[in-house]
Write an enzyme that holds these catalytic residues in place. Structure first.
Site, PDB file in Angstrom:
ATOM      1  N   GLY A   1       0.829  -1.209   0.000  1.00 33.61           N
ATOM      2  CA  GLY A   1       0.000   0.000   0.000  1.00 33.61           C
ATOM      3  C   GLY A   1       0.853   1.245   0.000  1.00 33.61           C
ATOM      4  CG  ASN A   2      -0.338   4.646  -1.691  1.00 33.61           C
ATOM      5  OD1 ASN A   2      -1.048   5.468  -1.130  1.00 33.61           O
ATOM      6  ND2 ASN A   2      -0.720   3.997  -2.778  1.00 33.61           N
ATOM      7  CG  HIS A   3       2.833   6.844   3.602  1.00 34.86           C
ATOM      8  ND1 HIS A   3       2.676   6.117   4.764  1.00 34.86           N
ATOM      9  CD2 HIS A   3       4.136   6.723   3.265  1.00 34.86           C
ATOM     10  CE1 HIS A   3       3.835   5.599   5.113  1.00 34.86           C
ATOM     11  NE2 HIS A   3       4.744   5.943   4.209  1.00 34.86           N
ATOM     12  CB  SER A   4      -2.947   8.012  -0.555  1.00 30.10           C
ATOM     13  OG  SER A   4      -4.097   8.779  -0.805  1.00 30.10           O
TER      14      SER A   4
END
Ligand code: CTP
Ligand code: CA
Length: 221
Positions: free
Chosen positions: A33-36
């Site tokens: 995943g990512n930090h958004s």
């Protein structure tokens, strides 16, 4: 153009907004995943609804509540986001892709939890489709807006994405800055347009930026 309070310049318009990051499963308990967090996209969706638009928000996992007056569809992966956007695209007047879509997904999703061993673990990833590029290829009357989160060479990369994806404009921000970008309430952006123009904005709230982006769309319509 400034709108009077309660004015609805997007009445009768259909707008698709994507938000948050997609997550790509690795096994039943893990994902990439990512930090958004979805803050920017949720602010745009809420503002578009206030301006009278019929809004479809396609969101990756986010702790934020569904915005009032917005049809919110929650998805997990890039492929799911693509299917949800694609299903509504033909009738849409504008698409604003603020989501941080994963560029890659694990090539295989393990049926059972992956066990650790003493060796290193090598993951094989395959490309996800570029959703916005696909929309640009099929573009009819739709206004297309992209986002570019960069850590360097912001102008060069943003302009390349603008033209490659056939966008009307792209909102670029430098995510290496600590006070703006991911997971905070503020953004500092530059907007690059098809005609080569660029507008630079000071640090502002994501809500304020949502208003600016929608204002541009109203002008283009
Ligand atoms: N985007 C998309 N589908 C993808 C990747 C990105 O629709 N698989 C969209 C994003 O929502 C954003 C724009 O394309 O509006 C630019 O995303 P970004 O990640 O900055 O650019 P990429 O084209 O993926 O290039 P790179 O990550 O290599 O910089
Ligand atoms: Ca990317």
């Amino acid at each position: 153009m400034d709108f009077m309070c309660g004015e609805q310049p997007l009445q009768g318009r259909k707008i698709i907004v994507t938000a948050g990051g997609t997550i790509e499963p690795l096994d039943p308990v893990r994902y990439l995943g990512n930090h958004s967090t979805g803050k920017m996209g949720y602010a745009i969706a809420a503002e578009a609804a206030k301006l009278g638009a019929e809004v479809l928000l396609v969101s990756g996992p986010s702790n934020l509540a569904d915005p009032a007056g917005v049809k919110t569809v929650r998805i997990q992966t890039a492929l799911e986001m693509q299917a949800a956007v694609q299903a509504a695209y033909a009738k849409a007047d504008a698409v604003i892709m603020s989501a941080a879509v994963a560029d890659y997904r694990p090539k295989t999703v393990a049926k059972d939890k992956i066990k650790k061993s003493d060796d290193e673990l090598v993951l094989h990833l395959e490309r996800n489709p570029d959703i916005l590029y696909g929309l640009g290829q099929q573009k009819d009357k739709q206004i297309l807006v992209g986002f570019a989160a960069e850590t360097c060479n912001v102008e060069e990369y943003a302009k390349k994405k603008l033209s490659k994806k056939n966008l009307d404009f792209i909102v670029a921000n430098d995510v290496s800055a600590k006070d703006a970008g991911f997971a905070v309430d503020n953004n500092r952006v530059q907007i690059y347009f098809r005609n080569g123009e660029c507008e630079k904005y000071p640090l502002m709230s994501k809500q304020e930026l949502a208003g600016i982006i929608l204002n541009k769309i109203v002008e283009m319509m």
